[in-house]
Design an enzyme around this catalytic site. Sequence first.
Site, PDB file in Angstrom:
ATOM      1  N   TRP A 132       0.877  -1.176   0.000  1.00  9.43           N
ATOM      2  CA  TRP A 132       0.000   0.000   0.000  1.00  9.43           C
ATOM      3  C   TRP A 132       0.918   1.231   0.000  1.00  9.43           C
ATOM      4  O   TRP A 132       1.774   1.348   0.897  1.00  9.43           O
ATOM      5  CB  TRP A 132      -0.846  -0.050   1.276  1.00  9.43           C
ATOM      6  N   ASP A 213       0.128  -5.282  10.142  1.00 11.00           N
ATOM      7  CA  ASP A 213      -0.910  -4.307   9.774  1.00 11.00           C
ATOM      8  C   ASP A 213      -2.160  -5.048   9.299  1.00 11.00           C
ATOM      9  O   ASP A 213      -2.134  -5.730   8.270  1.00 11.00           O
ATOM     10  CB  ASP A 213      -0.367  -3.395   8.662  1.00 11.00           C
ATOM     11  N   LYS A 248     -12.824  -0.801   6.948  1.00  9.14           N
ATOM     12  CA  LYS A 248     -13.451  -1.648   5.942  1.00  9.14           C
ATOM     13  C   LYS A 248     -14.446  -2.616   6.562  1.00  9.14           C
ATOM     14  O   LYS A 248     -15.569  -2.757   6.092  1.00  9.14           O
ATOM     15  CB  LYS A 248     -12.391  -2.430   5.167  1.00  9.14           C
TER      16      LYS A 248
HETATM   17  C1  LMR Z   1      -6.699   1.797  -0.298  1.00  5.14           C
HETATM   18  O1  LMR Z   1      -5.627   1.195  -0.322  1.00  5.14           O
HETATM   19  O2  LMR Z   1      -7.279   2.160  -1.335  1.00  5.14           O
HETATM   20  C2  LMR Z   1      -7.358   2.088   1.018  1.00  5.14           C
HETATM   21  O3  LMR Z   1      -6.608   1.557   2.052  1.00  5.14           O
HETATM   22  C3  LMR Z   1      -7.716   3.503   1.196  1.00  5.14           C
HETATM   23  C4  LMR Z   1      -6.565   4.410   1.423  1.00  5.14           C
HETATM   24  O4  LMR Z   1      -6.603   5.173   2.388  1.00  5.14           O
HETATM   25  O5  LMR Z   1      -5.610   4.419   0.641  1.00  5.14           O
END
Ligand code: LMR
Length: 400
Positions: A132, A213, A248
């Site tokens: 992420w 996480d 979520k």
């Molecule tokens: C995502 O990866 O799209 C979500 O976790 C929302 C975000 O805050 O990035």
Amino acid sequence: MTNPLSAIQAMPPDPLLGIMAAFRADDRANKVDLGVGIYKDDDGRTPIMAAVREAEKRLAVSGDTKAYEGPRGNLAFCETVQGFLYGASGGPADGAASFMTTPGGCGALGVGAAFLRRLAPERKLWISDPTWPNHVHIAKSAGLNIARYPYVADSQGLPDFDRVEDDLRQAEAGDSIIIQGPCHNPSGVDLTLEQWSRLATLCQSRGLLPFVDIAYHGFGASLDEDLVGVRTFLASVESALVSYSCSKNFGLYRERTGCVAVQAPESEAADAAVSHLADLGRASYSMPPAHGAAIVAEIRQDEALYASWVEELDGMRGRLNRLRSAFADALTERTGDGRHGAIARQAGMFSLLPVQPDAAERLAADHAVYMPKSGRINIAGLHERTIDRVADAVAPFLTA
Ligand code: LMR
């Protein structure tokens, strides 16, 4: 005199939030948003879950103050997360865990990263590649040294753990490592139970501090099954940090509802670490938000509300899995490439499409299909009605 702000340059938009804005500004009726990770139902809505709505009604009646709760926030909420994390055992067999409410999972990661910097400023934080994007952003903002370990699927569609181990051999004692719980963002490829155990051995033997996480609990296989790997892992390492998000699984995106936990060999160490997290929180947001945490605690304490929440979450996961299968079939049909079948076996909201570099831009411009440049798609943004159109649009951009 020069104005101190005259030379300031605007930041480029966050890659995911930028897509959200571009999608909202697009007025084509057939637009499809596969960008930011938000659950959507069959009508394209992100509903308030029934248990959440009911809990809010009750809180509106029973609430009698908006005074601060204190640095650790809602303790009943913390106990709820503790129950999720450790299951029936309630805590680590040899050691202790301490919890603190945070403004979302991001808040937990933020104070956690600042704590790692305070603990060992010269050490590295290892982050999976891909991950992420905000993991890297948060770590950089905390001033941490960052290293990456590869996280790619092998020919079976499982994480190639030999490569993870190879790279982590360069990690040094005192380094920390972010490990995602269920539903890896962006790949949807999760560690097997055996890999969780190998990772625990590796962290223990090399003296690494894991930071687990968890942002998609309940979106993989079930609430219980999703955390089997994490629980096995936590039972085999002495110390760990954990961040937990309710954005979520409770649909509490805008309420900023999260928790940070520290597991340590003794309760004094766990509590001392959380006192640092609270101190860092104090210097940033002062005290955690109360509303979302109160909703989660209310739901957990009421059997009927809890059952309703579990059932709705099961339904959301079921919808994602149906869309996964249908989309995997649609891509396989169009390309004849069996690799895309893996999408059906991946977990959670995301999968990573092997797309050409210009795909995201062209799909948005020519087909009103929005996704980040990485080719990550939010499966919940699909719909039975749009799968064929999206598959037709995407197929030419898939790399062999
Ligand atoms: C995502 O990866 O799209 C979500 O976790 C929302 C975000 O805050 O990035």
